[in-house]
Design a protein around this motif. Structure first.
Motif, mmCIF file in Angstrom:
data_model
loop_
_atom_site.group_PDB
_atom_site.id
_atom_site.type_symbol
_atom_site.label_atom_id
_atom_site.label_comp_id
_atom_site.label_asym_id
_atom_site.label_seq_id
_atom_site.Cartn_x
_atom_site.Cartn_y
_atom_site.Cartn_z
ATOM 1 N N GLN A 83 0.818 -1.199 0.000
ATOM 2 C CA GLN A 83 0.000 0.000 0.000
ATOM 3 C C GLN A 83 0.863 1.265 0.000
ATOM 4 O O GLN A 83 1.848 1.345 0.735
ATOM 5 N N LEU A 84 0.472 2.218 -0.807
ATOM 6 C CA LEU A 84 1.119 3.527 -0.786
ATOM 7 C C LEU A 84 0.662 4.273 0.460
ATOM 8 O O LEU A 84 -0.481 4.115 0.898
ATOM 9 N N ILE A 85 1.542 5.070 1.024
ATOM 10 C CA ILE A 85 1.222 5.862 2.213
ATOM 11 C C ILE A 85 1.336 7.331 1.842
ATOM 12 O O ILE A 85 2.415 7.809 1.488
ATOM 13 N N LEU A 86 0.204 8.043 1.909
ATOM 14 C CA LEU A 86 0.210 9.482 1.615
ATOM 15 C C LEU A 86 0.696 10.278 2.818
ATOM 16 O O LEU A 86 0.362 9.958 3.957
ATOM 17 N N PHE A 87 1.466 11.301 2.548
ATOM 18 C CA PHE A 87 1.963 12.243 3.555
ATOM 19 C C PHE A 87 2.573 11.540 4.772
ATOM 20 O O PHE A 87 2.150 11.733 5.903
ATOM 21 N N PRO A 88 3.601 10.717 4.535
ATOM 22 C CA PRO A 88 4.244 10.057 5.677
ATOM 23 C C PRO A 88 4.900 11.079 6.594
ATOM 24 O O PRO A 88 5.214 12.197 6.185
ATOM 25 N N LYS A 89 5.100 10.691 7.839
ATOM 26 C CA LYS A 89 5.718 11.574 8.835
ATOM 27 C C LYS A 89 7.218 11.680 8.579
ATOM 28 O O LYS A 89 7.847 10.706 8.152
ATOM 29 N N LEU A 90 7.774 12.856 8.887
ATOM 30 C CA LEU A 90 9.214 13.061 8.713
ATOM 31 C C LEU A 90 10.025 11.986 9.431
ATOM 32 O O LEU A 90 11.022 11.489 8.905
ATOM 33 N N GLU A 91 9.602 11.623 10.636
ATOM 34 C CA GLU A 91 10.366 10.641 11.413
ATOM 35 C C GLU A 91 10.309 9.239 10.799
ATOM 36 O O GLU A 91 11.128 8.383 11.126
ATOM 37 N N ASP A 92 9.357 9.001 9.899
ATOM 38 C CA ASP A 92 9.303 7.725 9.192
ATOM 39 C C ASP A 92 10.136 7.742 7.911
ATOM 40 O O ASP A 92 10.330 6.703 7.272
ATOM 41 N N VAL A 93 10.600 8.928 7.537
ATOM 42 C CA VAL A 93 11.326 9.102 6.279
ATOM 43 C C VAL A 93 12.822 9.339 6.497
ATOM 44 O O VAL A 93 13.654 8.806 5.770
ATOM 45 N N PHE A 94 13.172 10.150 7.520
ATOM 46 C CA PHE A 94 14.550 10.611 7.685
ATOM 47 C C PHE A 94 15.204 10.110 8.962
ATOM 48 O O PHE A 94 14.562 9.997 10.000
ATOM 49 N N ASN A 95 16.499 9.889 8.874
ATOM 50 C CA ASN A 95 17.369 9.717 10.037
ATOM 51 C C ASN A 95 17.776 11.120 10.493
ATOM 52 O O ASN A 95 17.821 12.050 9.694
ATOM 53 N N VAL A 97 4.544 10.917 -0.587
ATOM 54 C CA VAL A 97 4.037 9.543 -0.592
ATOM 55 C C VAL A 97 5.201 8.577 -0.382
ATOM 56 O O VAL A 97 6.322 8.847 -0.790
ATOM 57 N N SER A 98 4.893 7.468 0.285
ATOM 58 C CA SER A 98 5.848 6.372 0.422
ATOM 59 C C SER A 98 5.337 5.206 -0.409
ATOM 60 O O SER A 98 4.167 4.833 -0.322
ATOM 61 N N ILE A 99 6.245 4.662 -1.221
ATOM 62 C CA ILE A 99 5.911 3.582 -2.140
ATOM 63 C C ILE A 99 6.682 2.334 -1.713
ATOM 64 O O ILE A 99 7.907 2.389 -1.586
ATOM 65 N N PRO A 100 6.008 1.220 -1.494
ATOM 66 C CA PRO A 100 6.725 -0.010 -1.137
ATOM 67 C C PRO A 100 7.740 -0.388 -2.220
ATOM 68 O O PRO A 100 7.412 -0.410 -3.408
ATOM 69 N N LYS A 101 8.951 -0.683 -1.793
ATOM 70 C CA LYS A 101 9.986 -1.109 -2.743
ATOM 71 C C LYS A 101 9.576 -2.381 -3.474
ATOM 72 O O LYS A 101 9.976 -2.615 -4.608
ATOM 73 N N PHE A 135 10.230 3.543 -0.747
ATOM 74 C CA PHE A 135 10.790 4.716 -1.402
ATOM 75 C C PHE A 135 9.922 5.885 -0.954
ATOM 76 O O PHE A 135 8.696 5.813 -1.037
ATOM 77 N N HIS A 136 10.530 6.942 -0.474
ATOM 78 C CA HIS A 136 9.780 8.111 -0.025
ATOM 79 C C HIS A 136 9.951 9.211 -1.076
ATOM 80 O O HIS A 136 11.073 9.589 -1.414
ATOM 81 N N ILE A 137 8.822 9.722 -1.551
ATOM 82 C CA ILE A 137 8.849 10.760 -2.574
ATOM 83 C C ILE A 137 8.696 12.100 -1.859
ATOM 84 O O ILE A 137 7.747 12.303 -1.106
ATOM 85 N N ILE A 138 9.638 13.004 -2.128
ATOM 86 C CA ILE A 138 9.759 14.247 -1.366
ATOM 87 C C ILE A 138 9.543 15.459 -2.266
ATOM 88 O O ILE A 138 10.205 15.597 -3.292
ATOM 89 N N GLN A 139 8.629 16.334 -1.861
ATOM 90 C CA GLN A 139 8.546 17.667 -2.456
ATOM 91 C C GLN A 139 9.612 18.510 -1.757
ATOM 92 O O GLN A 139 9.797 18.392 -0.544
ATOM 93 N N PHE A 140 10.321 19.308 -2.506
ATOM 94 C CA PHE A 140 11.360 20.155 -1.918
ATOM 95 C C PHE A 140 11.352 21.490 -2.636
ATOM 96 O O PHE A 140 10.878 21.607 -3.756
ATOM 97 N N ASN A 141 11.863 22.507 -1.960
ATOM 98 C CA ASN A 141 11.829 23.846 -2.517
ATOM 99 C C ASN A 141 13.195 24.485 -2.340
ATOM 100 O O ASN A 141 13.520 24.973 -1.272
ATOM 101 N N ILE A 178 -4.024 8.655 -6.089
ATOM 102 C CA ILE A 178 -2.758 7.935 -6.051
ATOM 103 C C ILE A 178 -2.753 6.742 -6.995
ATOM 104 O O ILE A 178 -1.689 6.238 -7.342
ATOM 105 N N SER A 179 -3.926 6.314 -7.439
ATOM 106 C CA SER A 179 -3.962 5.203 -8.395
ATOM 107 C C SER A 179 -3.351 5.610 -9.728
ATOM 108 O O SER A 179 -2.958 4.759 -10.528
ATOM 109 N N GLU A 180 -3.235 6.912 -9.978
ATOM 110 C CA GLU A 180 -2.643 7.398 -11.217
ATOM 111 C C GLU A 180 -1.128 7.582 -11.112
ATOM 112 O O GLU A 180 -0.487 7.950 -12.087
ATOM 113 N N ILE A 181 -0.559 7.350 -9.941
ATOM 114 C CA ILE A 181 0.882 7.472 -9.787
ATOM 115 C C ILE A 181 1.542 6.296 -10.502
ATOM 116 O O ILE A 181 1.263 5.143 -10.199
#
Length: 187
Positions: free
Chosen positions: A4-16, A30-34, A45-51, A123-126
């Motif tokens: 299952q894809l996870i929308l808007f995962p928490k920072l602590e689940d993404v980063f060390n 979004v987090s996508i199962p490898k 895999f965590h997909i990150i928006q960045f600016n 997310i089904s269109e991702i």
């Protein structure tokens, strides 16, 4: 193991090693199962928006092979990300601050709408795996061994972050090097 894809995962689940700057800069979409790319792989895999500020030439000193004008990279350690250069890469000029603030606010609006109302993003269109649909031309990165990296996904940011800059983020992975690259193109 989940598929299952996870929308808007928490920072602590993404980063060390999260710092205050992480919450200013990185916006996990979004987090996508490898396992959706290779059934033998575990984790996400965590997909990150960045600016970043494309006009701040002072940040060039933080560029690396995989952190450039339109590309950032992370090393995956213990299934979480470590940014591959100094966070000074994201320093902005006075002229760009308003855009950085706008992007963060629009992202938080989408995230809060999802968390409070359960609004579904499509997310089904991702696209997961396959071949990228390049907006500006093929920019597939090679890994440190010189091999083309594996295409994970592409995601247009506007549905998740209705700011002034619609961009498409392309995500590539090197299993051998535990390297994940996000690069973007605009129209």
């Amino acid at each position: 193991m989940t598929n299952q894809l996870i929308l808007f995962p928490k920072l602590e689940d993404v980063f060390n090693n999260i710092t205050e700057r992480h919450s200013e800069i990185f916006m996990p979409i979004v987090s996508i199962p490898k396992s959706l790319i290779d059934k033998n792989w575990e984790g996400f895999f965590h997909i990150i928006q960045f600016n970043e500020d494309p006009y701040n030439r002072e940040t060039v000193k933080y560029f690396t092979e995989y952190c450039t004008d339109t590309m950032i990279s992370f090393t995956i350690n213990n299934e979480k990300y470590d940014f591959d250069t100094d966070l000074g890469y994201f320093d902005v000029t006075e002229d760009w601050k308003e855009y950085q603030i706008e992007t963060k606010e629009k992202f938080e609006d989408s995230k809060n709408e999802f968390l409070t109302t359960g609004k579904e993003f499509n997310i089904s269109e991702i696209q997961i795996g396959g071949e990228p649909d390049w907006w500006q031309g093929d920019a597939t990165p090679n890994d440190p061994s010189g091999n083309p990296m594996i295409f994970v996904t592409e995601i247009e940011t506007y549905p998740f972050c209705k700011d002034s800059c619609d961009k498409k983020i392309y995500v590539f992975y090197s299993h051998e090097h535990n390297l994940i690259v996000h690069l973007y193109q605009t129209t």
